[in-house]
Design an enzyme around this catalytic site. Sequence first.
Site, PDB file in Angstrom:
ATOM      1  N   HIS A 118       1.054  -1.550  -0.228  1.00  0.00           N
ATOM      2  CA  HIS A 118       0.090   0.247  -0.093  1.00  0.00           C
ATOM      3  C   HIS A 118       0.562   1.011   0.341  1.00  0.00           C
ATOM      4  O   HIS A 118       0.040   2.244  -0.273  1.00  0.00           O
ATOM      5  CB  HIS A 118      -0.573  -0.035   1.266  1.00  0.00           C
ATOM      6  CG  HIS A 118      -2.067   0.384   0.961  1.00  0.00           C
ATOM      7  ND1 HIS A 118      -2.212   1.413  -0.100  1.00  0.00           N
ATOM      8  CD2 HIS A 118      -3.306  -0.175   0.759  1.00  0.00           C
ATOM      9  CE1 HIS A 118      -4.208   1.735   0.019  1.00  0.00           C
ATOM     10  NE2 HIS A 118      -4.418   0.817   0.292  1.00  0.00           N
ATOM     11  N   ASP A 124      -1.661   2.265  -4.355  1.00  0.00           N
ATOM     12  CA  ASP A 124      -3.283   2.335  -3.771  1.00  0.00           C
ATOM     13  C   ASP A 124      -4.693   1.354  -4.121  1.00  0.00           C
ATOM     14  O   ASP A 124      -4.222   0.395  -5.286  1.00  0.00           O
ATOM     15  CB  ASP A 124      -3.612   3.829  -4.339  1.00  0.00           C
ATOM     16  CG  ASP A 124      -2.843   5.109  -3.763  1.00  0.00           C
ATOM     17  OD1 ASP A 124      -2.393   4.680  -2.483  1.00  0.00           O
ATOM     18  OD2 ASP A 124      -3.085   5.905  -4.577  1.00  0.00           O
TER      19      ASP A 124
END
Length: 496
Positions: free
Chosen positions: A469, A473
């Site tokens: 992450h 995204d």
Amino acid sequence: MQPFRLAHRGLGPMARQAPASALRHNALRASAFHSSSNRLALQKFMMPAMSPTMTEGGIAAWKKQPGDTFSAGDVLLEIETDKATMDVEAQDDGIMAKIIVEDGAKNVPVNSAIAIIGEEGDDISGADALAAEAEKEGPPKQAEPEAPKHEETPEPPKEQESKPEESKKEESSAKQEEAPSRASGERVFASPLARRLAQEKGIPLGQVKGSGPNGRIVKADIDSYKAPAGQSAAPSAGAGAPAPSAAKSAPAPSGASYEDIPVSSMRRTIAGRLTESKQQLPHYYVSIDVEMDKVLRLRQVFNEASEKKAGGDAQKAKEAKLSVGDFITKAAAVALREVPEVNAAWYGEFIRQYHTADISIAVATPTGLITPIVKDVGGSGLTTISASTKSLASKARAGKLKPEEYQGGSFTISNMGMFGITHFTAIINPPQSAILAIGGTEPRMVVDEAEEKGWRKAMVMQATISADHRIVDGATAARWMKAFKDALENPLSFML
């Protein structure tokens, strides 16, 4: 496999960084001064570094034994690194005088003496003395931690109190004439070979008196050690005993229902890297179903054409066959081109985005998992991808991969579909941003309004991406998965 070549004379901390021409020059200079057969001509053969980051390795097997002569180009031994087993070749002619570190040794520091070698005709009677000297020297100085200050004083501090367990151990040790008297917590100095032998024999180093310089324990001390009466040679928790995680397991007692398997260098590295990845990388997972009917039909057409072209040659036809994995690898490269944010790696202060899709393919080997790299998948056809994957997988299982064939890569695929697994998640291979987990293909009923019944049967495969992450995204991973699905469900699109 391209073997590791080195000059056998004068190999020291700086020699492993020098070019081959420099090594040859050093060897020729050494030979020029060698005018008589004497023990001073013998040389310590040091543990070589097989890669810039290697600090220790294992001795898989010696190919030359004491007394054997060798010529330039002969394989002297096999070194086990954390990823592969590599040959070490001699660059000059010589003779193997003595082996210090035997087959199967693990965690041997780079630049520590592992053998004594010389030139043919040398008097090798001095090899034992040179080997003993090497044992006393121990590992390279830079690897030796600084000794605690209190060791300079032979007497322990008066205020220091021993714990009850240590008192019992000292009482037991007092029965042995040569048992040393050490303060609680005092560091025990021992050569690497002596430590390894002590682990194998279950001898507590804290109870061994060292005969080397400054009381250092050497091989001879381990060989002559005798456990006190009524005490077995089991590893002690006192000073000098290896930590539980590093100790070598003792043989299972007769009739035991278990077996202790030594951890290989590869398995140890895998454990460390995956633990670090799972603990430190913010993993998240995105799954999608992919209909594989068109891929399966296209693969069948290609393979039938390959069989006809092979003209009855079964081996040739087998080598030319495409697998479902080849289509998956190509589709992943297409998706990486369309969503380049995923074709990236995390380097702390910056994110590196790659311009080519160098895809690592997870391969299971007897010693652990390794990920050889299929280079520039986006610019390669299915036949090239298939041939490269087969070749790399074969070399991986044989432990013959070159470092450049498994170090790097911009994305990883782990396929467990051939084992009947339908869904799983994989751990990211840092510094890469993602890894794709592929399950098996299975028949399912899917809704289709175009059909008279309102449904149809389809071959469906589930794919799951594990993404970092920090780089990717959630919406980016979703776009990548859609691009991957579209490519596989329309395979002709990447055949053009």
